[in-house]
Design a protein around this motif. Sequence first.
Motif, PDB file in Angstrom:
ATOM      1  N   GLN A   1       0.811  -1.219   0.000  1.00 56.63           N
ATOM      2  CA  GLN A   1       0.000   0.000   0.000  1.00 56.63           C
ATOM      3  C   GLN A   1       0.843   1.267   0.000  1.00 56.63           C
TER       4      GLN A   1
ATOM      5  N   THR B   1       1.465   1.653  -3.788  1.00 55.40           N
ATOM      6  CA  THR B   1       0.264   1.899  -4.595  1.00 55.40           C
ATOM      7  C   THR B   1      -0.396   3.221  -4.244  1.00 55.40           C
ATOM      8  N   GLN B   2      -0.400   3.578  -2.955  1.00 54.16           N
ATOM      9  CA  GLN B   2      -1.018   4.841  -2.562  1.00 54.16           C
ATOM     10  C   GLN B   2      -0.175   6.044  -2.961  1.00 54.16           C
ATOM     11  N   GLY B   3       1.134   5.852  -3.068  1.00 53.28           N
ATOM     12  CA  GLY B   3       2.013   6.959  -3.444  1.00 53.28           C
ATOM     13  C   GLY B   3       2.455   6.948  -4.884  1.00 53.28           C
TER      14      GLY B   3
ATOM     15  N   SER C   1      -4.155  -6.644  -2.782  1.00 51.53           N
ATOM     16  CA  SER C   1      -4.254  -5.205  -3.054  1.00 51.53           C
ATOM     17  C   SER C   1      -3.300  -4.789  -4.160  1.00 51.53           C
TER      18      SER C   1
ATOM     19  N   PHE D   1      -4.576  -3.211  -7.740  1.00 51.43           N
ATOM     20  CA  PHE D   1      -4.129  -1.904  -8.213  1.00 51.43           C
ATOM     21  C   PHE D   1      -3.751  -1.960  -9.685  1.00 51.43           C
TER      22      PHE D   1
END
Length: 606
Positions: free
Chosen positions: A301, A304-306, A545, A549
């Motif tokens: 995460q 993927t979040q950044g 996750s 993505f």
Amino acid sequence: MPGLICVAPSSNIAIDGALLEKMISAAMGRGHFQTDRFCHASFCGARLHLGTFNPGPQPVFNHDRSVAVMLDGELYGTAESGNDAKLCLGLYEKEGVDFIHRLNGSFIICIHDFNQRKTLVASDRFGSRPHFFAIDSNYFMLAPSAAAVARAGGAPRLDEAAVADWFAFGKLLGDKTFFGGVRAFPAGTIFSFQGGKADFDRYWDFPYSPDNVKSEARFVDELAQTLDRAMVLRTRPSRTGSVSLSGGLDSRLVAGLIPADARGNFRAFSFGGADCEEVRIAQKVANRLNLPWNCFDIEPQIITQGASEAVEITEGMDYIGVGYIPPIHKLAARDAEVVFDGFALDLTLGGSYLDKFSHVHDRERLKEAIYQTALFSHEERGELFNAGFYDKSQEWPRFSLEESFAASSCEDLANHIDKFFLDNHVRRFTMEGYRLMRSQVEHSSPAMDNGFIDVIMALPPGMRSQHRIYRRLLAKRFPKLAAIPYNSTGVRADAPRWLWQAGANFRSRLDTVRQIVRQATAGKVAFWTKRNYVDFEKWFAKEGSWREFFGKLLSDERNLLSQRYLSKRYIAKLFDQQYSGQRDNSMKIMYIATFELFLRRFFPDN
């Protein structure tokens, strides 16, 4: 991104201050940097910075305000004034631009002479603070963001030759960016712009000159002395620092160099799973040196979040697999104002590319060997690219390599190898990691010091090969650190060369066996490595996750901007091979995802 923004007119037209503000806004991105700005009819400039190096306001002016100087970065080995821009101003008035040849540091400087209506820009030897420029019929424009320059010049256009480079080599060669008409500012260069005329003077360019008389022992002594001095120059009594420790040699060498009187201001950190070999080795190094040490875990995460932010900062010139750098260094910045590392020592001192191409003995074969190390081979690009784009671009990567290879030429073939990768891998790929880092915290490296690099320029290639002199330096200067295993071989850094090579060969063959087993069992049997920070192949196999993505990003045909260039069918094939265990396509998938995110951020109407 932190750095300098400069605008100078090509003729006597006045600069619209709104243009500078537009570039500042584009370069700022999601950051929150301190900003200095100045605007005059014949020159506009701004500095975005973190407030660590040279925190005083800029530009600085001479007594009659006829000359202005701005500087991003820091100089070393000069009289400490706390204001490097002011120092450069004084030297410029005494010597003209010749003083730049002597500067030791990580910097980019802009000087504007109002009487002559002349703008000068100079970069350090390595181009360690990437900046980008364009010259059109109205202006010369410079910024730490290629997009800021492109947008200032009108509607940005995509450089399709850069797209071909990206998928062939996993980086952009030469001075390309993804924005047409915008180039990376060259390293070791003094640029002048006056009356619409531009001139580039390359004042330093890796002048390899092997000294075959000096003994290896003498070289070791000189390397140790120059490195010690370099680290002393880069530490300040009032400044906190941290070393990013890995399982390699570069970071442990830098950690060992911390001066005794500065050690109380330093700590170390690592990132990755607590059970990975990189982290275990790093902890041993920190313990040997009694350095306070933190480890920051990397979960899917975090990347993927950044991912979108990482692509925005690097403007698509580094892949999203390094998206952990900003959040990790944001945490590191809580304890340190400057992060230190061992910039490219594995290449400059360790001969990593000399070993990789040791079987090649002439330039044409070397060039072909480099071409064959492509991320996507010539044949694979035939499947990856849509027919129309492949037809016109299929030879572009070869032409690009030809040009960059010729520009990196050296008399000795071994030095040519190192110089090519310094110019095109370190400068155009490794430096992007520093851009990600400096979005959060300042960076410094004693391995960039002029005196140290001057010694390396005199090393015969044979001493650099197989980390020969590097390991001898480490063993002599820091024997306790040399006794700790090196993650690439699994054996002590001071082990005999035959054991060092045996360890590397064993690991390579083990990786091959691991891939064979996974392919033979269609992914049902897998032996995952715990060697590196992350194992992307494992994440594609195990982490829901992570799979989700990439699946959402690259499988939605309605929103897939990259389909103008890339084949949806081939992308689906890469996923099928990945999930069935036939091939590890994790890097290929991440590079495609990077390009897709780049288009969404910068060319949403593509």
